[in-house]
Write a protein that holds these residues in place. Sequence first.
Motif, PDB file in Angstrom:
ATOM      1  N   SER A  82       1.374  -1.237   0.453  1.00  0.00           N
ATOM      2  CA  SER A  82      -0.314   0.008  -0.071  1.00  0.00           C
ATOM      3  C   SER A  82       1.247   1.162  -0.368  1.00  0.00           C
ATOM      4  N   LEU A  83       1.949   1.143   0.342  1.00  0.00           N
ATOM      5  CA  LEU A  83       2.770   2.148   0.666  1.00  0.00           C
ATOM      6  C   LEU A  83       3.713   2.196  -0.427  1.00  0.00           C
ATOM      7  N   HIS A  84       3.628   1.789  -1.106  1.00  0.00           N
ATOM      8  CA  HIS A  84       4.502   2.079  -2.934  1.00  0.00           C
ATOM      9  C   HIS A  84       2.629   2.158  -3.416  1.00  0.00           C
ATOM     10  N   ARG A  85       2.045   2.418  -3.566  1.00  0.00           N
ATOM     11  CA  ARG A  85       0.672   2.811  -4.338  1.00  0.00           C
ATOM     12  C   ARG A  85       0.324   4.273  -3.820  1.00  0.00           C
ATOM     13  N   ALA A  86      -0.010   4.493  -2.399  1.00  0.00           N
ATOM     14  CA  ALA A  86       0.077   5.699  -2.042  1.00  0.00           C
ATOM     15  C   ALA A  86       0.877   7.066  -1.769  1.00  0.00           C
ATOM     16  N   ASN A  87       1.966   6.116  -2.485  1.00  0.00           N
ATOM     17  CA  ASN A  87       3.830   7.416  -3.334  1.00  0.00           C
ATOM     18  C   ASN A  87       2.984   8.062  -3.315  1.00  0.00           C
ATOM     19  N   GLY A  88       2.888   9.264  -2.905  1.00  0.00           N
ATOM     20  CA  GLY A  88       3.908  11.212  -3.651  1.00  0.00           C
ATOM     21  C   GLY A  88       1.668  11.258  -3.535  1.00  0.00           C
ATOM     22  N   GLY A  89       0.942  10.738  -2.307  1.00  0.00           N
ATOM     23  CA  GLY A  89      -0.177  10.763  -1.972  1.00  0.00           C
ATOM     24  C   GLY A  89      -0.833  10.323  -0.831  1.00  0.00           C
ATOM     25  N   TYR A  90      -2.204  10.070  -0.174  1.00  0.00           N
ATOM     26  CA  TYR A  90      -2.605   9.739   0.992  1.00  0.00           C
ATOM     27  C   TYR A  90      -2.687   8.277   0.975  1.00  0.00           C
ATOM     28  N   LEU A  91      -2.804   7.680   2.313  1.00  0.00           N
ATOM     29  CA  LEU A  91      -2.861   6.491   2.646  1.00  0.00           C
ATOM     30  C   LEU A  91      -3.838   6.779   4.134  1.00  0.00           C
ATOM     31  N   LEU A  92      -4.944   6.276   4.232  1.00  0.00           N
ATOM     32  CA  LEU A  92      -5.528   5.837   5.175  1.00  0.00           C
ATOM     33  C   LEU A  92      -5.978   4.709   5.937  1.00  0.00           C
ATOM     34  N   MET A  93      -5.963   4.758   7.400  1.00  0.00           N
ATOM     35  CA  MET A  93      -6.032   2.972   8.154  1.00  0.00           C
ATOM     36  C   MET A  93      -6.083   3.067   9.364  1.00  0.00           C
ATOM     37  N   ASP A  94      -6.334   2.291   9.278  1.00  0.00           N
ATOM     38  CA  ASP A  94      -7.440   1.972  10.867  1.00  0.00           C
ATOM     39  C   ASP A  94      -6.247   1.738  11.992  1.00  0.00           C
ATOM     40  N   ALA A  95      -5.885   2.639  13.241  1.00  0.00           N
ATOM     41  CA  ALA A  95      -5.722   2.836  14.170  1.00  0.00           C
ATOM     42  C   ALA A  95      -5.086   1.627  15.239  1.00  0.00           C
ATOM     43  N   ASP A  96      -5.823   0.451  14.918  1.00  0.00           N
ATOM     44  CA  ASP A  96      -6.024  -0.101  16.351  1.00  0.00           C
ATOM     45  C   ASP A  96      -5.503  -1.140  15.072  1.00  0.00           C
ATOM     46  N   LYS A  97      -5.722  -1.708  13.645  1.00  0.00           N
ATOM     47  CA  LYS A  97      -5.993  -3.041  13.314  1.00  0.00           C
ATOM     48  C   LYS A  97      -4.164  -2.574  12.503  1.00  0.00           C
ATOM     49  N   VAL A  98      -3.434  -1.613  12.876  1.00  0.00           N
ATOM     50  CA  VAL A  98      -2.023  -1.335  12.308  1.00  0.00           C
ATOM     51  C   VAL A  98      -1.602  -1.662  13.819  1.00  0.00           C
ATOM     52  N   LEU A  99      -2.450  -1.478  15.223  1.00  0.00           N
ATOM     53  CA  LEU A  99      -1.399  -2.058  16.345  1.00  0.00           C
ATOM     54  C   LEU A  99      -1.526  -2.990  16.252  1.00  0.00           C
ATOM     55  N   GLU A 100      -2.147  -3.896  16.203  1.00  0.00           N
ATOM     56  CA  GLU A 100      -2.581  -5.129  16.425  1.00  0.00           C
ATOM     57  C   GLU A 100      -1.918  -6.489  15.144  1.00  0.00           C
ATOM     58  N   GLN A 101      -1.012  -5.589  14.395  1.00  0.00           N
ATOM     59  CA  GLN A 101      -0.308  -6.184  14.184  1.00  0.00           C
ATOM     60  C   GLN A 101       1.435  -6.101  14.753  1.00  0.00           C
ATOM     61  N   HIS A 102       2.577  -7.274  14.805  1.00  0.00           N
ATOM     62  CA  HIS A 102       2.906  -7.309  15.278  1.00  0.00           C
ATOM     63  C   HIS A 102       4.221  -7.097  14.422  1.00  0.00           C
ATOM     64  N   TYR A 103       5.549  -5.956  14.832  1.00  0.00           N
ATOM     65  CA  TYR A 103       6.090  -5.520  13.958  1.00  0.00           C
ATOM     66  C   TYR A 103       5.794  -4.112  13.091  1.00  0.00           C
ATOM     67  N   LEU A 104       4.789  -3.822  12.485  1.00  0.00           N
ATOM     68  CA  LEU A 104       3.855  -3.105  11.751  1.00  0.00           C
ATOM     69  C   LEU A 104       4.524  -2.152  12.332  1.00  0.00           C
ATOM     70  N   TRP A 105       3.647  -2.128  13.148  1.00  0.00           N
ATOM     71  CA  TRP A 105       4.140   0.128  13.814  1.00  0.00           C
ATOM     72  C   TRP A 105       5.614   0.245  14.269  1.00  0.00           C
ATOM     73  N   ASP A 106       6.124  -0.871  14.334  1.00  0.00           N
ATOM     74  CA  ASP A 106       8.003  -0.372  14.456  1.00  0.00           C
ATOM     75  C   ASP A 106       8.717  -0.289  13.276  1.00  0.00           C
ATOM     76  N   ALA A 107       7.776  -1.149  12.174  1.00  0.00           N
ATOM     77  CA  ALA A 107       8.207  -0.633  10.400  1.00  0.00           C
ATOM     78  C   ALA A 107       8.103   0.158  10.151  1.00  0.00           C
ATOM     79  N   LEU A 108       6.386   0.975   9.893  1.00  0.00           N
ATOM     80  CA  LEU A 108       6.153   1.949   9.953  1.00  0.00           C
ATOM     81  C   LEU A 108       6.867   3.513   9.981  1.00  0.00           C
ATOM     82  N   LYS A 109       7.121   3.084  11.399  1.00  0.00           N
ATOM     83  CA  LYS A 109       8.021   5.037  11.734  1.00  0.00           C
ATOM     84  C   LYS A 109       8.851   3.997  11.265  1.00  0.00           C
TER      85      LYS A 109
END
Length: 589
Positions: free
Chosen positions: A352-379
């Motif tokens: 999704s980061l590739h497809r949204a590059n140059g624009g906007y990416l919307l996500m649910d915060a709880d779903k992001v935090l539920e995934q192990h290691y995803l939050w650290d990788a995103l930051k």
Amino acid sequence: MKTLSPSRLYKACVLKDLDFTSTLSLEPLNEIVGQDRAREAVRFALAMPHGGYNLYAVGRNGLGKRTMMLRYLKAHGESGRRVSDWCYVANYLEPRNPRVLELPAGLAATLKQDMDHLAGRLVKVIPQAFDNDTYEERAETLKQDYGRRQEKALDKVAAAAKAEGVDLSMSTPGGYRLTAMEDGKAHTADSFDALPEKQREAFEAAIERLEKQLRNTLRRIADWEQTHAEKQQALSEETVSGVTAHLIQAMAEQYKAYPAVVEHLHAMEKDIVENLDIFLEDNEDQAAFAYASLDRKIPRRYQVNVLVSREDASVPVVVEENPTYHNLFGYVENVTYKGTVFTDFSLIRPGSLHRANGGYLLMDADKVLEQHYLWDALKRAMRGRDIRINSLERELTLSGTISLEPGPIPLDVKIVLLGDRHTWLLLQEYDPEFAELFRVTADFENEMDRTPASQQLYAKFIASLCQEKQLLPCDRKAVARVIEFSARLAEHQDRLSLHAADITNLLRESDYWARESQSKRIEAEHINRALTSAEYRSSRIRDELYRGFSDGSLLLSVSGKAPGQVNGLSVLATGGFEFGLPNRISATC
């Protein structure tokens, strides 16, 4: 304490404040109704060009944060942001590190088609160039020249050996043997030992001299072989260049405005010369690999893997419903062939980061935090401002297999997290990086003031919902009834609820009853029937409790006096349905 008259318990909507007959005559609302504070936060976050100004939208579920954000981005998202197509191509010097190409929007698909067409032509013309009389005659001439020199040198050694009574013969391919002779026959070990000592010593001395001469000759032959191979390679390069140079040069001229593409084409031209066997041999493994990866039988190393291709230069708005590590950052696929796992640059898949590059990416915060290691990788990606495709197993050092390390892609995206206040407070308290990366908070209101002007605005909001959900239009009385229902949700006569989900559900159910009665628009009676139907479906527990009063199993005195006792009213909620229940409150000592 003042007594409330029945007329003050319910504030009806005045029809004259609504200057329309149907929502068809109203212009749908593209703005965020009643969310001036949130709208200003969104506008500020989207306008800020600096890093860290990502957005966290705070509000209860059902407020319509996502719908409002998408509507706003559609109307105001074109802010001059530059969008690009992204491709991966082979890195011929470092195969484990595929090269990334950035192209203007819409050009990646064209480049892929052109490269496939070029590779398809090369597959045909290169074998033809090596299968003609001119090439075969020149190659045969080089081979004969080398053969004559080799034969002449060995004949010279053989003649010298014959003069000494020694025979030169080939023992193995590329191996030679010197044997003492007598009367045209080779000596055996026994017959050689039976010779007089002086004769044996003469043979041994002669063989030693001949071996030295033979070694010198073989070294010269090895040099001639190397020279022959170089001349053969030069001939092959000349032949290949004769049929490929003009094709590749024509394509390089076509893409001369893009230096990275031209550089790749020149590297490709050099690689073709070094890997002629790809074109000259029927490689069953390559064909099977292409079949296993659902690809065409074109040399894979000369293809273009289009990671992101856009139809135009419009700013992308991506909503990621399932933000897992691979869905966000992409991944590298593998192909299994004969029990062995293969991969290459053409199996890199975007996130999704590739497809949204140059624009906007919307996500649910709880779903992001539920995934192990995803939050650290995103930051990490947001801090470094690039996208790196690594397998999660490698991130956790759980796999020792060799894989690809694709070149990083520069990241330029505004991330919008949608969440409730509790999650926002937890991130503010326990993650010191959160405030640096999400510097703007859009705090969505639950309610808005109820005034004649706001009621007119609310009517436009209802019109936009009817249009967006493809519902029948509402007449003026129906809109008034919805506004009264909204005030009841807000539990205040002078406030209106902004809980879009409840209003949308009411309109959907009213649309059903309107179509059921074959009406062409939603009227107040359809709104009332939808409310009555919803109440009936949810009121079983209330009716069971009320039945206790009617059948006498529950008693409640409503007249007279009793010391230490008073009647009260409690409000119970069951699955979103609320109702009042009388209670006796007793004081004991």
